[in-house]
Design an enzyme around this catalytic site. Sequence first.
Site, mmCIF file in Angstrom:
data_model
loop_
_atom_site.group_PDB
_atom_site.id
_atom_site.type_symbol
_atom_site.label_atom_id
_atom_site.label_comp_id
_atom_site.label_asym_id
_atom_site.label_seq_id
_atom_site.Cartn_x
_atom_site.Cartn_y
_atom_site.Cartn_z
ATOM 1 N N LYS A 226 -39.664 23.921 -7.205
ATOM 2 C CA LYS A 226 -40.948 23.533 -7.782
ATOM 3 C C LYS A 226 -41.016 24.085 -9.202
ATOM 4 O O LYS A 226 -40.676 25.240 -9.445
ATOM 5 C CB LYS A 226 -42.065 24.101 -6.907
ATOM 6 C CG LYS A 226 -43.421 23.462 -7.123
ATOM 7 C CD LYS A 226 -44.366 23.787 -5.959
ATOM 8 C CE LYS A 226 -45.761 23.240 -6.204
ATOM 9 N NZ LYS A 226 -46.647 23.421 -5.046
ATOM 10 N N GLU A 313 -55.142 20.995 9.818
ATOM 11 C CA GLU A 313 -56.580 21.146 10.029
ATOM 12 C C GLU A 313 -56.949 21.087 11.501
ATOM 13 O O GLU A 313 -57.894 21.758 11.937
ATOM 14 C CB GLU A 313 -57.351 20.069 9.251
ATOM 15 C CG GLU A 313 -57.326 20.247 7.740
ATOM 16 C CD GLU A 313 -56.056 19.707 7.098
ATOM 17 O OE1 GLU A 313 -55.237 19.072 7.802
ATOM 18 O OE2 GLU A 313 -55.870 19.932 5.878
ATOM 19 N N ARG A 341 -59.854 15.364 9.142
ATOM 20 C CA ARG A 341 -58.656 15.433 9.984
ATOM 21 C C ARG A 341 -58.928 16.085 11.333
ATOM 22 O O ARG A 341 -58.161 15.913 12.273
ATOM 23 C CB ARG A 341 -57.566 16.252 9.265
ATOM 24 C CG ARG A 341 -56.769 15.488 8.244
ATOM 25 C CD ARG A 341 -55.616 14.750 8.899
ATOM 26 N NE ARG A 341 -54.929 13.885 7.948
ATOM 27 C CZ ARG A 341 -53.829 14.218 7.287
ATOM 28 N NH1 ARG A 341 -53.272 15.398 7.466
ATOM 29 N NH2 ARG A 341 -53.274 13.355 6.465
#
Lengths: 585, 585
Positions: A226, A313, A341
């Site tokens: 990243k 979630e 979710r």
Amino acid sequence: MALRRLARAQLSEVADELRSELIRVGSEVGGHFAGSLGTVELTVALHYLLDTPRDRLVWDVGHQAYGHKALTGRLGGLMKIKKADGPSGFLRREESAYDAFGAGHAGTSVSAALGMVEAARRTGSGARVVAIIGDGAATSGMSYEALNHAGHLGSPLRVVFNDNGMSIAPNVGGLSKTRRARHYFESLGLAYLGPVDGHDLDALLPAVESLLAAPGAAVLHVRTQKGRGFAPAEADPYKWHATTPFERATGSVKASGNGGAPSWTHAFADALIRVAERDPRVVAITAAMPDGTGLDRFAKRFPDRVYDVGIAEQHAVTFAAGLAADGLRPVCAIYSTFLQRAFDQVVHDVALQKLPVTFVLDRGGLVGADGPTHHGVLDFAYLRIIPHLVVAAPRDENDLEGLLAAAVDSGRPFALRFPRGAATGVTLLSEPKALPIGRGELLRRGSDVALLGIGRTVPVAMKIAELLAERGVRASVLDARYVKPLDAELILATARATGHLVTIEDHAGLGGFGSAVLELVARELPRTPVRIHGLPDRFTDHGDVNAQYRATAIDPESVAADTLAWLRPAAHARPREREESPRVA
Amino acid sequence: MALRRLARAQLSEVADELRSELIRVGSEVGGHFAGSLGTVELTVALHYLLDTPRDRLVWDVGHQAYGHKALTGRLGGLMKIKKADGPSGFLRREESAYDAFGAGHAGTSVSAALGMVEAARRTGSGARVVAIIGDGAATSGMSYEALNHAGHLGSPLRVVFNDNGMSIAPNVGGLSKTRRARHYFESLGLAYLGPVDGHDLDALLPAVESLLAAPGAAVLHVRTQKGRGFAPAEADPYKWHATTPFERATGSVKASGNGGAPSWTHAFADALIRVAERDPRVVAITAAMPDGTGLDRFAKRFPDRVYDVGIAEQHAVTFAAGLAADGLRPVCAIYSTFLQRAFDQVVHDVALQKLPVTFVLDRGGLVGADGPTHHGVLDFAYLRIIPHLVVAAPRDENDLEGLLAAAVDSGRPFALRFPRGAATGVTLLSEPKALPIGRGELLRRGSDVALLGIGRTVPVAMKIAELLAERGVRASVLDARYVKPLDAELILATARATGHLVTIEDHAGLGGFGSAVLELVARELPRTPVRIHGLPDRFTDHGDVNAQYRATAIDPESVAADTLAWLRPAAHARPREREESPRVA
């Protein structure tokens, strides 16, 4: 695509240029560039080897796809990314034929791509389908469901597992380890290829070719970094997940100029710290958003009292229910849009069992730049229909702390939501007042009409009252505070006193706060007119949030004008003598 | 618990008796006994080695826990299982201290148990925690999310993986294979023990002891046989997942006496077959419920046009979105209560992208015996707030086919729902009429009040109109058919003609059909009273569905009485001369 006419030897040059462009644009406009810096070579390799858009390239989330946007004709647009006249920060089918499937919430790519594989088989289109999923998104349950189904079907789905070891924060789980990743995917019936260095095109291109040649469902494990190629982001990819504009040479971030009131997020973190200091039962839960929810701030004070469960979630909510069932008082901090979710878990595992879980929904209302996948405009509606659940919204930072204390103390399932961005900057009380459940507050008394606000729209209602006063209309202003249970006594008394109710909410106009008031009034005072101001029944694009509220006519001026026209259909254009309404404490 | 005072050698006798009792009770009253026959020895072993209820035993779903109920003081109650005065068919904390966590929907046990492990650590309770999860429930994404988090934390969570190779139907995925199961759990950071024969107590007891002694998160793979000990169920566990009463000796199922109209489920399957015969783009999706949704019937006609994705509603929906994005017209058949699991995917992956996915929600309204985890009473509310989505409910089998055809033909995101049980038995039209989107139907014309029904409550409204006519009140009856978009023109015209609207729905009274009508009328005819009849704002227990509707006052007699009192507050007790209202075609 011109890219595909190049020789392989030229591709690393393309990648270098692309990376350089991404850094340049990122430094100018900010955004989610760190993820995309990690996928530059991968993006080049995939578009080179696939016949996109005929072949289907399905990205997950979209934070890794800025390079994809640039390669597919949207490099110029990146300078306006997330602005009203620029491209989305995520993937959108409407934006480009190369965006095979829209994205925003994590973990959808494998499901969608598997559908496309099956569609290609049935329609005979011959399209090849590649899903890209990060190791962060792979912590989502739906990605597991999709992989399990893909392995079961054995369809020629190709998955690129983009492994940078990060979600936004360092990732939850161990799938970055080669052996674990291999075992995970193989256990679900997919062939495992890799790992391969995602920045070495000489290795990556043949690896992608092998993936495309695999007979059935297969996954290629690609290791990426990243922030690759931009030293500050390589060194601190968590900090650099999203950025404001910065100096390219030094990485020093330019002042964002949003001084003034602290954010709602920080106010929540500080309030939670104080509540947790008083009550040792309080623990906090985030689904891979320690920064976005403010829980990284909480974790500095209470490192052992916060859980990051991954992009998960559903589990976050039922895990909280388990904590609550055995004596704790968990606080689940999840963005409004992401709690969608876990709707079923809120119903089935928390509310049905009356467990003392507090849900804190940040990013309620319109969020502006992140657009339709991220607005939190359905929460009042989907939460208030759940029995036992308390639903509230604070109008300022003191009320936020008062509601949080009420939630934890009450031992009831409790949801509270607030918007993105700066809070009000109100002076914090040293001892925030307790806010009894189901009690609103009359802020201003007038005889012509009552304006009912909730959370962010309470100051809006106050402003409307001032605008109406200039036109001779005396408005009461009521902070409902609780969408459920409503303060029926206060609302009905105000309705009787004024004869007209106007509700204003930064939420869908269907099924939300206004509808709750309407249901109450229809039952108790059936001939009293109620006028609901909420968002229109459509998805709202990305853009400037204030402009969006103006465009949807729930800004003070629009509601004031509408109220005048409603109260005085014949004469609303005629100004009356200005009078001041007394302010009610 | 007396069990724990026995010697180990006596436990197989206990198990044999328990199994025999379960078969006896199952033959008398029916129910989900096959799953529980497979877990007899496991149940005995766990309660023997754990100090329940101080130690926490967390079951998943509950279909495997009848033996647990019997061992924990509820054997007698099993004769009344799922009846209003008997125990729940699932787990309920209110029912027994041994039910550590409520259950009903699949895949929650690991999340809840992990929460309890952490609660035990923080409170110092010393409780050991064991979650049991079947290989069917393990196809749910939330179980994966929980396992990943457990492996990451390394907390002493103990999981029993109850592997019988079945969901309700044969299971999706390959976790029954030893190597795959080992790799799956190990990849997530759990220690893997087993597999062990779940019917051999001599092997099972030490295996469970090893599990309990494991230092961190660990899973024990236990192989069991669904229907164990009852030959017909062993031979056909799919058929015997749930049963009506049967002859113990032969396994012949006793006549259930519910002759008459076919079920809504069958009517849907037949309608879908006809729609699919006309449109080759139609494919069907189930989340591990081929029988419950009627798709096994569809699969007999079109074996290659149906997908069973496992207990994976999130994936089911986004998989459908992927199919739809590339040219197909998927029909997702998911019970109303289970679609709650995929609320976000309906919003984010289907509606936002305007993809032509049809959702068919069986078990809308109260379901009776299965109780609060399974009622489908929130769907109108959570679906109608979603932009672009059409929401409808048919009043009979012809309308069901007409709506299904409208859904598939329209190319729009579309949800339709119908109740559990027998449909109306209406004669099927050879060419079902197309049902234009957003058009209701006036079924009866009267001048005093308008009764608005939707789906199952349309015949209820007709009956109410008859009862009102006997009291001299002339009622219009309107089949709204679409909750979204409402037939505004028809509803407003009817409101103008009658001055009073009454809505009736087999759905929560908050946020549903009635609220939609209320919002419309408040906007367009603000002083017209609307009276909403829906379910009260609480969870409804298990029991007889007709008794439940009577108890919640949305049966014809209750609504008629309420309407009379509402229209004639002073005089509603006084009967008037009977008059007949003309029936409108």
